[in-house]
Scaffold this active site. Structure first.
Site, short mmCIF file in Angstrom:
data_model
loop_
_atom_site.label_atom_id
_atom_site.label_comp_id
_atom_site.label_asym_id
_atom_site.label_seq_id
_atom_site.Cartn_x
_atom_site.Cartn_y
_atom_site.Cartn_z
N LYS A 128 -12.61 4.33 -17.88
CA LYS A 128 -11.55 5.06 -18.58
C LYS A 128 -10.69 5.86 -17.59
O LYS A 128 -9.46 5.78 -17.57
CB LYS A 128 -12.17 5.97 -19.63
CG LYS A 128 -11.25 7.03 -20.19
CD LYS A 128 -10.12 6.41 -21.00
CE LYS A 128 -9.03 7.43 -21.26
NZ LYS A 128 -8.05 7.00 -22.22
N CYS B 103 -2.59 12.94 -21.59
CA CYS B 103 -3.71 12.24 -20.93
C CYS B 103 -3.57 12.10 -19.42
O CYS B 103 -4.46 12.52 -18.68
CB CYS B 103 -3.88 10.86 -21.55
SG CYS B 103 -4.10 10.92 -23.32
N GLU C 81 -0.05 6.72 -27.32
CA GLU C 81 0.64 7.35 -28.43
C GLU C 81 1.88 6.52 -28.73
O GLU C 81 2.55 6.04 -27.81
CB GLU C 81 1.02 8.79 -28.08
CG GLU C 81 -0.18 9.69 -28.03
CD GLU C 81 0.16 11.13 -27.73
OE1 GLU C 81 1.31 11.55 -27.93
OE2 GLU C 81 -0.74 11.85 -27.26
C1 UGA Z 1 -2.02 6.77 -21.79
C2 UGA Z 1 -2.53 5.36 -21.48
O1 UGA Z 1 -1.42 4.45 -21.36
C3 UGA Z 1 -3.48 4.86 -22.55
O2 UGA Z 1 -4.00 3.58 -22.18
C4 UGA Z 1 -4.63 5.87 -22.68
O3 UGA Z 1 -5.55 5.49 -23.68
C5 UGA Z 1 -4.06 7.23 -23.04
O4 UGA Z 1 -3.15 7.64 -21.99
C6 UGA Z 1 -5.21 8.19 -23.16
O5 UGA Z 1 -5.89 8.44 -22.17
O6 UGA Z 1 -5.51 8.60 -24.29
P1 UGA Z 1 -0.11 7.78 -23.37
O7 UGA Z 1 -0.41 9.09 -22.72
O8 UGA Z 1 0.03 7.75 -24.85
O9 UGA Z 1 -1.24 6.68 -22.98
O10 UGA Z 1 1.29 7.29 -22.79
P2 UGA Z 1 1.84 6.16 -21.81
O11 UGA Z 1 2.59 5.16 -22.59
O12 UGA Z 1 0.80 5.66 -20.90
O13 UGA Z 1 2.91 7.01 -20.97
C7 UGA Z 1 2.50 8.07 -20.11
C8 UGA Z 1 3.68 8.58 -19.31
O14 UGA Z 1 4.15 7.57 -18.42
C9 UGA Z 1 4.88 8.96 -20.17
O15 UGA Z 1 5.47 10.13 -19.67
C10 UGA Z 1 5.82 7.77 -20.02
O16 UGA Z 1 7.16 8.07 -20.21
C11 UGA Z 1 5.54 7.38 -18.57
N1 UGA Z 1 5.90 5.97 -18.28
C12 UGA Z 1 5.21 4.95 -18.86
C13 UGA Z 1 6.90 5.70 -17.38
O17 UGA Z 1 7.53 6.63 -16.81
N2 UGA Z 1 7.20 4.40 -17.07
C14 UGA Z 1 6.53 3.36 -17.64
O18 UGA Z 1 6.85 2.19 -17.29
C15 UGA Z 1 5.51 3.64 -18.55
#
Ligand code: UGA
Length: 425
Positions: free
Chosen positions: A200, A256, A151
């Site tokens: 996935k 997710c 997202e």
């Molecule tokens: C995640 C995956 O990254 C996608 O590849 C996948 O397609 C998607 O889920 C899904 O299954 O549809 P998303 O949920 O949009 O994407 O968000 P992310 O950017 O992955 O972040 C997830 C969580 O991890 C957030 O709370 C974010 O703040 C946290 N995060 C992310 C961290 O705390 N540190 C980081 O370095 C990266």
């Protein structure tokens, strides 16, 4: 160019439809929500997602993208049928497949012979077979083509992916689905449906594990006196580890990771494998919410009850208006339970939040800090870095900042007399 039906216009469906139309295909998106379809026809996109409204408007204008009510209406004359319906978490942790089954059953009678049904939703291992059996159509192939869209950067992830994964029993169907991505420059991997579905889940679970590990390292850094920002930088130079997805925070969330990680542990259990590692990953994440909340409560001193906290950020990460399983909300629920008063600001949130019934939502970041004893930063919105901290200092009753994203400039705040408390430093 192909004619594609996309069933479901949530994050995944709308991105898929808009991007396929952008690539030149003829796309018909279907939803059961009539009002939503009506707004989408006018180019009104109900979610915050960079460039999505532009792509939808362009798709409508070029005639490549249209919206209809009902899956049958979309599928009746299409060659490909992308199932992008929700698969929410059921009561036992397993994904609830009722929307998927209903969509498959609905389109089954109208599918043109030789067309291909594609599972884009995140579905438990074996669901491609389930869809095929629900439809009972021997003249139609069912293929898995999981999404890896984040997202906030979903369109870029669709058009510039690291890989396209296709899980098919039939080689010709796989080649036809691969052809839809002809104008996308990425490796296309063809495997069987069960392996594609596992890729996935394993990818999301691995990324969630990476984050729980980093958060645990941040906690260790606090214990030994290291700075996690430098530690992850030093780790990230190792190409085997990589620089991405190493930012510590208040815990991970979103629509997710929590759902998919719990579902994978359940899938493993149902198949006789006790995935203790993954259960620990989830436990570390819950503990991270607790630890971050304890940091805020601790910063309030001996009697936190009735004291005022300013909260910046409520969405589960920056760049989205999605509050589902938001770490910010998880942390503030715990703070609220300690009797603390909350005034919160988020650039994309204006309505009260059901999970935080006593929190006041304000439309200005400075207003949130009025009379606050502690300011907590929970979502990494870039704009927070550029605010006037002299003004913040004047507004606050006591100058304490808990920066749960290590977002702000520590030395700048300390120069202004703030007591700065980050994560892992
Ligand atoms: C995640 C995956 O990254 C996608 O590849 C996948 O397609 C998607 O889920 C899904 O299954 O549809 P998303 O949920 O949009 O994407 O968000 P992310 O950017 O992955 O972040 C997830 C969580 O991890 C957030 O709370 C974010 O703040 C946290 N995060 C992310 C961290 O705390 N540190 C980081 O370095 C990266």
């Amino acid at each position: 160019m192909a004619r594609i039906a996309v069933i479901g216009t949530g994050y995944v469906g709308l991105t898929t439809g808009a991007c396929f139309a952008h690539l030149g295909h003829d796309v018909v998106c279907a939803d059961i929500d009539e009002a939503k379809v009506e707004s989408l026809r006018k180019g009104i996109v109900p979610i915050v997602e960079r460039d999505l409204d532009r792509f939808v408007t362009e798709g409508i204008a070029s005639g490549k993208l249209s919206f209809v009510v009902g899956a049958r209406e979309a599928s009746k004359d299409c060659e490909f049928h992308y199932l992008c319906v929700p698969t929410p978490q059921g009561p036992d942790g397993a994904a609830d497949l009722s929307y998927l089954e209903a969509a498959a059953a609905e389109i089954a009678p109208v599918l043109p012979t030789g067309s291909v049904v594609v599972n884009k939703s995140t579905v438990p291992v074996g669901s491609t077979g389930l869809v095929a059996s629900v439809m009972g159509r021997n003249d139609v192939e069912v293929v898995s083509n999981p999404e890896f869209l984040r997202e906030g950067t979903a369109l870029d992830d669709f058009l510039n992916p690291d890989r396209v994964v296709i899980g098919a029993r039939d080689q010709e169907a796989a080649i036809r689905v691969a052809g839809l991505y002809n104008r996308v420059h990425a490796p296309v991997m063809v495997t069987d449906p069960i392996s594609a579905e596992t890729i996935k889940y394993a990818s999301n679970a691995f990324l969630a594990s990476k984050l729980s590990f980093v958060n645990a390292i941040a906690n260790l850094c606090e214990a030994v006196g290291a700075d996690v920002n430098d530690v992850v930088l030093g780790m990230g130079y190792d190409r085997r580890i990589g620089k991405e997805f190493l930012r510590p925070g208040p815990g991970w969330g979103g629509s997710c990771f929590p759902k998919d990680t719990i579902a994978l542990a359940k899938i493993a259990e149902d198949h006789g494998y006790d995935f203790t590692f993954l259960r620990e990953v989830l436990k570390v994440n819950d503990e991270q919410f607790d630890r971050t909340a304890a940091k805020v409560i601790d910063a309030l001193g001996d009697s936190p009850e009735g004291k005022q906290v300013a909260c910046w950020g409520l969405t589960f990460k920056a760049g989205t208006d999605d509050l589902r399983q938001s770490p910010a909300v998880e942390v503030m629920k715990r703070v609220e339970a300690a009797g603390v008063k909350i005034r919160a600001y988020d650039p994309v949130v204006s309505s009260p939040i059901g999970d935080l019934p006593t929190a006041e939502i304000v439309s200005d970041p400075y207003a949130a800090t009025d009379g606050a004893e502690v300011l907590v930063v929970l979502t990494e919105w870039d704009e927070f870095r550029w605010l006037d901290f002299d003004k913040v200092a004047e507004n606050m009753a006591s100058k304490v900042v808990v920066d749960a994203r290590n977002l702000l400039d520590r030395s700048q705040l300390e120069r202004r007399g703030f007591d700065y408390r980050g994560i892992g430093r």
